[in-house]
Design a protein around this motif. Structure first.
Motif, PDB file in Angstrom:
ATOM      1  N   SER A 211      14.297 129.447 -60.711  1.00 15.94           N
ATOM      2  CA  SER A 211      13.240 130.374 -60.271  1.00 15.94           C
ATOM      3  C   SER A 211      13.833 131.597 -59.584  1.00 15.94           C
ATOM      4  CB  SER A 211      12.291 129.696 -59.285  1.00 15.94           C
ATOM      5  OG  SER A 211      11.483 128.792 -59.949  1.00 15.94           O
ATOM      6  N   ARG A 212      14.780 131.340 -58.681  1.00 11.91           N
ATOM      7  CA  ARG A 212      15.385 132.411 -57.910  1.00 11.91           C
ATOM      8  C   ARG A 212      16.098 133.417 -58.829  1.00 11.91           C
ATOM      9  NH1 ARG A 212      17.983 128.966 -54.620  1.00 11.91           N
ATOM     10  NH2 ARG A 212      20.033 129.418 -55.464  1.00 11.91           N
ATOM     11  N   VAL A 213      16.850 132.886 -59.762  1.00  8.89           N
ATOM     12  CA  VAL A 213      17.627 133.745 -60.652  1.00  8.89           C
ATOM     13  C   VAL A 213      16.698 134.521 -61.601  1.00  8.89           C
ATOM     14  CG1 VAL A 213      19.317 133.708 -62.533  1.00  8.89           C
ATOM     15  CG2 VAL A 213      19.737 132.401 -60.456  1.00  8.89           C
ATOM     16  N   MET A 214      15.626 133.871 -62.035  1.00  5.31           N
ATOM     17  CA  MET A 214      14.664 134.557 -62.918  1.00  5.31           C
ATOM     18  C   MET A 214      14.055 135.767 -62.217  1.00  5.31           C
ATOM     19  SD  MET A 214      12.656 131.907 -65.396  1.00  5.31           S
ATOM     20  CE  MET A 214      11.914 130.802 -64.281  1.00  5.31           C
ATOM     21  N   LYS A 215      13.818 135.618 -60.908  1.00 11.24           N
ATOM     22  CA  LYS A 215      13.195 136.708 -60.141  1.00 11.24           C
ATOM     23  C   LYS A 215      14.079 137.953 -60.088  1.00 11.24           C
ATOM     24  CE  LYS A 215      10.434 133.647 -57.246  1.00 11.24           C
ATOM     25  NZ  LYS A 215       9.307 133.596 -58.181  1.00 11.24           N
ATOM     26  N   LYS A 216      15.370 137.767 -60.321  1.00  5.59           N
ATOM     27  CA  LYS A 216      16.257 138.934 -60.350  1.00  5.59           C
ATOM     28  C   LYS A 216      15.934 139.812 -61.549  1.00  5.59           C
ATOM     29  CE  LYS A 216      20.152 136.874 -57.945  1.00  5.59           C
ATOM     30  NZ  LYS A 216      21.480 136.299 -58.094  1.00  5.59           N
ATOM     31  N   VAL A 217      15.454 139.189 -62.612  1.00  5.21           N
ATOM     32  CA  VAL A 217      15.094 139.961 -63.808  1.00  5.21           C
ATOM     33  C   VAL A 217      13.621 140.385 -63.737  1.00  5.21           C
ATOM     34  CG1 VAL A 217      15.163 140.022 -66.337  1.00  5.21           C
ATOM     35  CG2 VAL A 217      16.700 138.477 -65.083  1.00  5.21           C
ATOM     36  N   ILE A 218      12.764 139.411 -63.400  1.00  4.04           N
ATOM     37  CA  ILE A 218      11.322 139.671 -63.312  1.00  4.04           C
ATOM     38  C   ILE A 218      10.805 139.069 -62.008  1.00  4.04           C
ATOM     39  CG2 ILE A 218       9.066 139.175 -64.379  1.00  4.04           C
ATOM     40  CD1 ILE A 218      10.755 138.976 -67.061  1.00  4.04           C
ATOM     41  N   PRO A 219      10.484 139.907 -61.029  1.00  6.50           N
ATOM     42  CA  PRO A 219      10.145 139.403 -59.691  1.00  6.50           C
ATOM     43  C   PRO A 219       9.011 138.384 -59.672  1.00  6.50           C
ATOM     44  CG  PRO A 219      10.430 141.784 -59.658  1.00  6.50           C
ATOM     45  CD  PRO A 219      10.514 141.370 -61.096  1.00  6.50           C
ATOM     46  N   GLU A 220       8.054 138.496 -60.602  1.00  2.01           N
ATOM     47  CA  GLU A 220       6.902 137.577 -60.583  1.00  2.01           C
ATOM     48  C   GLU A 220       7.191 136.238 -61.266  1.00  2.01           C
ATOM     49  OE1 GLU A 220       6.821 140.561 -62.032  1.00  2.01           O
ATOM     50  OE2 GLU A 220       5.544 141.844 -60.804  1.00  2.01           O
ATOM     51  N   ALA A 221       8.313 136.139 -61.959  1.00  2.00           N
ATOM     52  CA  ALA A 221       8.596 134.923 -62.739  1.00  2.00           C
ATOM     53  C   ALA A 221       9.006 133.761 -61.819  1.00  2.00           C
ATOM     54  CB  ALA A 221       9.712 135.205 -63.739  1.00  2.00           C
ATOM     55  N   PRO A 222       8.688 132.517 -62.184  1.00  2.00           N
ATOM     56  CA  PRO A 222       7.854 132.134 -63.310  1.00  2.00           C
ATOM     57  C   PRO A 222       6.363 132.332 -62.991  1.00  2.00           C
ATOM     58  CG  PRO A 222       8.548 130.170 -62.128  1.00  2.00           C
ATOM     59  CD  PRO A 222       9.193 131.340 -61.437  1.00  2.00           C
ATOM     60  N   HIS A 223       5.626 132.807 -63.962  1.00  2.00           N
ATOM     61  CA  HIS A 223       4.199 133.022 -63.743  1.00  2.00           C
ATOM     62  C   HIS A 223       3.436 131.712 -63.757  1.00  2.00           C
ATOM     63  CE1 HIS A 223       5.837 136.744 -65.423  1.00  2.00           C
ATOM     64  NE2 HIS A 223       4.963 137.341 -64.650  1.00  2.00           N
ATOM     65  N   GLU A 224       4.002 130.765 -64.464  1.00  2.00           N
ATOM     66  CA  GLU A 224       3.306 129.480 -64.589  1.00  2.00           C
ATOM     67  C   GLU A 224       4.337 128.358 -64.669  1.00  2.00           C
ATOM     68  OE1 GLU A 224      -0.085 129.626 -67.071  1.00  2.00           O
ATOM     69  OE2 GLU A 224      -0.197 127.453 -67.329  1.00  2.00           O
ATOM     70  N   ILE A 225       4.073 127.265 -63.946  1.00  2.00           N
ATOM     71  CA  ILE A 225       4.923 126.078 -64.055  1.00  2.00           C
ATOM     72  C   ILE A 225       4.073 124.967 -64.656  1.00  2.00           C
ATOM     73  CG2 ILE A 225       6.284 124.361 -62.815  1.00  2.00           C
ATOM     74  CD1 ILE A 225       6.982 126.486 -60.767  1.00  2.00           C
ATOM     75  N   MET A 226       4.485 124.558 -65.834  1.00  2.00           N
ATOM     76  CA  MET A 226       3.686 123.612 -66.605  1.00  2.00           C
ATOM     77  C   MET A 226       4.365 122.246 -66.601  1.00  2.00           C
ATOM     78  SD  MET A 226       2.501 124.866 -70.315  1.00  2.00           S
ATOM     79  CE  MET A 226       0.887 125.586 -70.394  1.00  2.00           C
ATOM     80  N   LEU A 227       3.628 121.227 -66.212  1.00  2.00           N
ATOM     81  CA  LEU A 227       4.188 119.873 -66.180  1.00  2.00           C
ATOM     82  C   LEU A 227       3.740 119.090 -67.410  1.00  2.00           C
ATOM     83  CD1 LEU A 227       5.624 117.480 -64.657  1.00  2.00           C
ATOM     84  CD2 LEU A 227       3.416 117.024 -63.592  1.00  2.00           C
ATOM     85  N   VAL A 228       4.699 118.484 -68.110  1.00  2.00           N
ATOM     86  CA  VAL A 228       4.359 117.653 -69.269  1.00  2.00           C
ATOM     87  C   VAL A 228       4.350 116.183 -68.838  1.00  2.00           C
ATOM     88  CG1 VAL A 228       4.989 117.008 -71.634  1.00  2.00           C
ATOM     89  CG2 VAL A 228       5.464 119.332 -70.805  1.00  2.00           C
ATOM     90  N   LEU A 229       3.260 115.485 -69.159  1.00  2.00           N
ATOM     91  CA  LEU A 229       3.112 114.070 -68.805  1.00  2.00           C
ATOM     92  C   LEU A 229       2.774 113.256 -70.049  1.00  2.00           C
ATOM     93  CD1 LEU A 229       0.703 114.391 -65.727  1.00  2.00           C
ATOM     94  CD2 LEU A 229       3.156 113.893 -65.618  1.00  2.00           C
ATOM     95  N   ASP A 230       3.213 112.003 -70.044  1.00  2.00           N
ATOM     96  CA  ASP A 230       2.931 111.085 -71.146  1.00  2.00           C
ATOM     97  C   ASP A 230       1.717 110.226 -70.760  1.00  2.00           C
ATOM     98  OD1 ASP A 230       2.860 108.872 -72.813  1.00  2.00           O
ATOM     99  OD2 ASP A 230       5.041 108.650 -72.908  1.00  2.00           O
TER     100      ASP A 230
END
Ligand code: GDP
Length: 304
Positions: A211-230
């Motif tokens: 997350s931290r590193v992504m913000k260096k490219v796009i400050p708002e990223a991640p816009h969404e954190i999606m959890l996959v469940l079985d």
């Protein structure tokens, strides 16, 4: 909705059985409620939500001196829809379109084996069909199989994949992916992540670093954190939401393998307990086996 047949049939036929024996309600309300409780629990709605529904039913019976089974049946249906009423779920497509800037970055998390890699392929296919340009980042660098599988999916769907060698720094892969997305003016980025929940601290640090590193490219990223469940793991799915919630803010959920289980009630319990919208359900192993999820329609299909 053939794919949800198992849940529907087991739930519906058992409920119908109780409600058809009209005399039960008048003779023994306790027994009647016990029966309903047992069915709700066996479809994996979860204890808390089941107790809530049963208490509300009981109050209604006492207050309104119910003798009409049909009304009670309708009331049960209403009660099961309640969790979906207070949850905002406008659908991913609209969210992405409403977002004026590009790209919209989705980080996908989940324990190994729940169907995370497959779901990324399906979601990429789904969004591409809707007209979005997307790119995938293979940040689960701990599993060679995950990278290989993403390669297969991305070729199949014809979507670029950014990857590095195995054991590469996941944050570095995410960084490259966002750079590439920016330069190619992509609409959507899907970032796969590792699912080693057994190494909680390690995973937590890894996800926050991504997350931290992504913000260096796009400050708002991640816009969404999606959890996959079985969905076939029942109460384990609840535990996984709790565990991931400790260290990330989960925006949405995708529930896989819903076609193979009679325990589809898990969707109601999860939304009720965690107030997180379920955006998609997985209903098979093929690329097109992903469906947008609508809670109210889902409940209607339970009752026929
Ligand atoms: P990961 O370890 O979480 O990345 O899981 P994978 O994507 O490798 O999937 C694990 C298994 O679950 C594979 O055999 C998939 O085909 C299967 N799978 C994924 N989603 C679904 C689904 O919605 N229904 C069914 N029946 N199988 C699924």
């Amino acid at each position: 909705d053939q794919e949800l047949k198992k849940t529907r049939e087991s739930f519906f036929s058992r409920m119908k059985n109780i409600f058809l024996r009209k005399s039960t309600l008048k003779i023994d309300i306790e027994k009647f409620l016990d029966h309903i409780e047992e069915i709700l629990l066996s479809s994996d709605i979860g204890t808390k939500t089941t107790i809530k529904i049963i208490n509300n039913l009981e109050n209604r019976i006492k207050k309104e001196k119910y003798e009409d089974d049909q009304k009670l049946y309708e009331f049960l249906k209403e009660e099961m829809k309640v969790p979906f009423m207070d949850i905002k779920n406008e659908g991913l497509e609209r969210t992405i379109k409403k977002y004026k800037k590009k790209p919209y970055v989705i980080m996908i998390i989940g324990v190994n084996g729940v169907g995370k890699t497959t779901t990324i392929g399906k979601l990429a296919f789904f969004l591409k069909k809707k007209g979005f340009n997307l790119i995938i980042g293979a940040s689960d660098t701990f599993r060679a199989a995950a990278i290989r599988q993403l390669e297969i999916w991305s070729k199949k769907v014809n979507i670029p994949l950014i990857k590095q060698h195995m054991y590469a720094d996941p944050a570095s892969v995410a960084y490259d992916t966002l750079q590439s997305a920016k330069s190619k003016n992509m609409d959507v980025v899907l970032i796969d992540t590792a699912g080693r929940l057994q190494n909680k601290i390690g995973l937590m640090e890894e996800l926050s670093k991504i997350s931290r590193v992504m913000k260096k490219v796009i400050p708002e990223a991640p816009h969404e954190i999606m959890l996959v469940l079985d969905s076939t793991t029942g109460q384990n799915a609840f535990e996984q939401v709790k565990k991931f919630s400790f260290f990330v803010k989960i925006s949405s959920i995708i529930l896989t393998k819903l076609e193979g289980t009679a325990k589809g009630g898990v969707v109601i319990g999860i939304v009720d307990q965690f107030k997180i919208p379920i955006k998609y359900i997985g209903i098979g192993e093929k690329i097109q086996d992903l469906k947008e999820f609508d809670g109210k329609k889902f409940i209607d299909s339970f009752f026929l």
